[in-house]
Design an enzyme around this catalytic site. Structure first.
Site, PDB file in Angstrom:
ATOM      1  N   GLN A  96       5.630 -12.890 -10.512  1.00 29.58           N
ATOM      2  CA  GLN A  96       4.848 -12.585 -11.714  1.00 29.58           C
ATOM      3  C   GLN A  96       5.446 -13.301 -12.917  1.00 29.58           C
ATOM      4  O   GLN A  96       6.639 -13.239 -13.159  1.00 29.58           O
ATOM      5  CB  GLN A  96       4.811 -11.074 -11.962  1.00 29.58           C
ATOM      6  CG  GLN A  96       3.881 -10.679 -13.077  1.00 29.58           C
ATOM      7  CD  GLN A  96       3.702  -9.169 -13.206  1.00 29.58           C
ATOM      8  OE1 GLN A  96       4.326  -8.392 -12.493  1.00 29.58           O
ATOM      9  NE2 GLN A  96       2.855  -8.769 -14.132  1.00 29.58           N
ATOM     10  N   HIS A 102      -2.607  -8.719 -13.431  1.00 32.01           N
ATOM     11  CA  HIS A 102      -3.689  -9.668 -13.242  1.00 32.01           C
ATOM     12  C   HIS A 102      -3.848 -10.011 -11.771  1.00 32.01           C
ATOM     13  O   HIS A 102      -2.890 -10.052 -11.015  1.00 32.01           O
ATOM     14  CB  HIS A 102      -3.503 -10.939 -14.085  1.00 32.01           C
ATOM     15  CG  HIS A 102      -2.231 -11.678 -13.858  1.00 32.01           C
ATOM     16  ND1 HIS A 102      -1.013 -11.232 -14.321  1.00 32.01           N
ATOM     17  CD2 HIS A 102      -1.991 -12.850 -13.231  1.00 32.01           C
ATOM     18  CE1 HIS A 102      -0.067 -12.110 -13.995  1.00 32.01           C
ATOM     19  NE2 HIS A 102      -0.634 -13.094 -13.318  1.00 32.01           N
ATOM     20  N   HIS A 104      -5.317 -12.817  -9.207  1.00 35.27           N
ATOM     21  CA  HIS A 104      -5.745 -14.208  -9.027  1.00 35.27           C
ATOM     22  C   HIS A 104      -6.850 -14.245  -7.981  1.00 35.27           C
ATOM     23  O   HIS A 104      -6.739 -13.606  -6.934  1.00 35.27           O
ATOM     24  CB  HIS A 104      -4.597 -15.083  -8.507  1.00 35.27           C
ATOM     25  CG  HIS A 104      -3.478 -15.276  -9.455  1.00 35.27           C
ATOM     26  ND1 HIS A 104      -3.370 -16.388 -10.249  1.00 35.27           N
ATOM     27  CD2 HIS A 104      -2.408 -14.497  -9.737  1.00 35.27           C
ATOM     28  CE1 HIS A 104      -2.278 -16.298 -10.980  1.00 35.27           C
ATOM     29  NE2 HIS A 104      -1.675 -15.151 -10.693  1.00 35.27           N
TER      30      HIS A 104
END
Length: 118
Positions: A96, A102, A104
């Site tokens: 990270q 988040h 991907h």
């Protein structure tokens, strides 16, 4: 590790930094990765700041489910009809780099990816 005040992705959500948006609603934002590793590579983030998947609890369950259920629709719309990959890097050993949760989404012809696939 991070706070919403100095978080790159929180600044994107707030409109303080530009992004190439893929999708947006009240709870999440999807935008193209600035260093794509595949022909299709975008990120999906919750608008509410949480550092990483390891910091999620029951309170994040609904937005996590909504994000995961939105991925196939967005991937297909981006041209990933033959499949796609989802990745959540968590913590330093997980790779990270930005400490705002988040997801991907990567897709496109396998021979055109910049990362190896198993």
């Amino acid at each position: 590790m991070n706070s919403p005040h100095n978080c790159l992705f929180c600044r994107i959500v707030a409109g303080q930094l530009p992004s190439r948006k893929v999708y947006e609603d009240d709870e999440m934002l999807a935008f193209h990765d600035i260093h794509p590793k595949a022909p299709v590579h975008f990120l999906l983030i919750p608008k509410v700041h949480v550092d990483s998947l390891a910091d999620c609890g029951p309170g994040e369950g609904a937005v996590l489910a909504k994000m995961m259920l939105k991925v196939p629709e967005l991937a297909r719309a981006a041209g990933c009809g033959n499949g796609f990959r989802t990745v959540i890097n968590t913590g330093p050993d997980g790779g990270q780099e930005v400490y705002h949760l988040h997801l991907h989404v990567l897709g496109g012809p396998r021979g055109q990816w910049k990362v190896p696939l198993p």
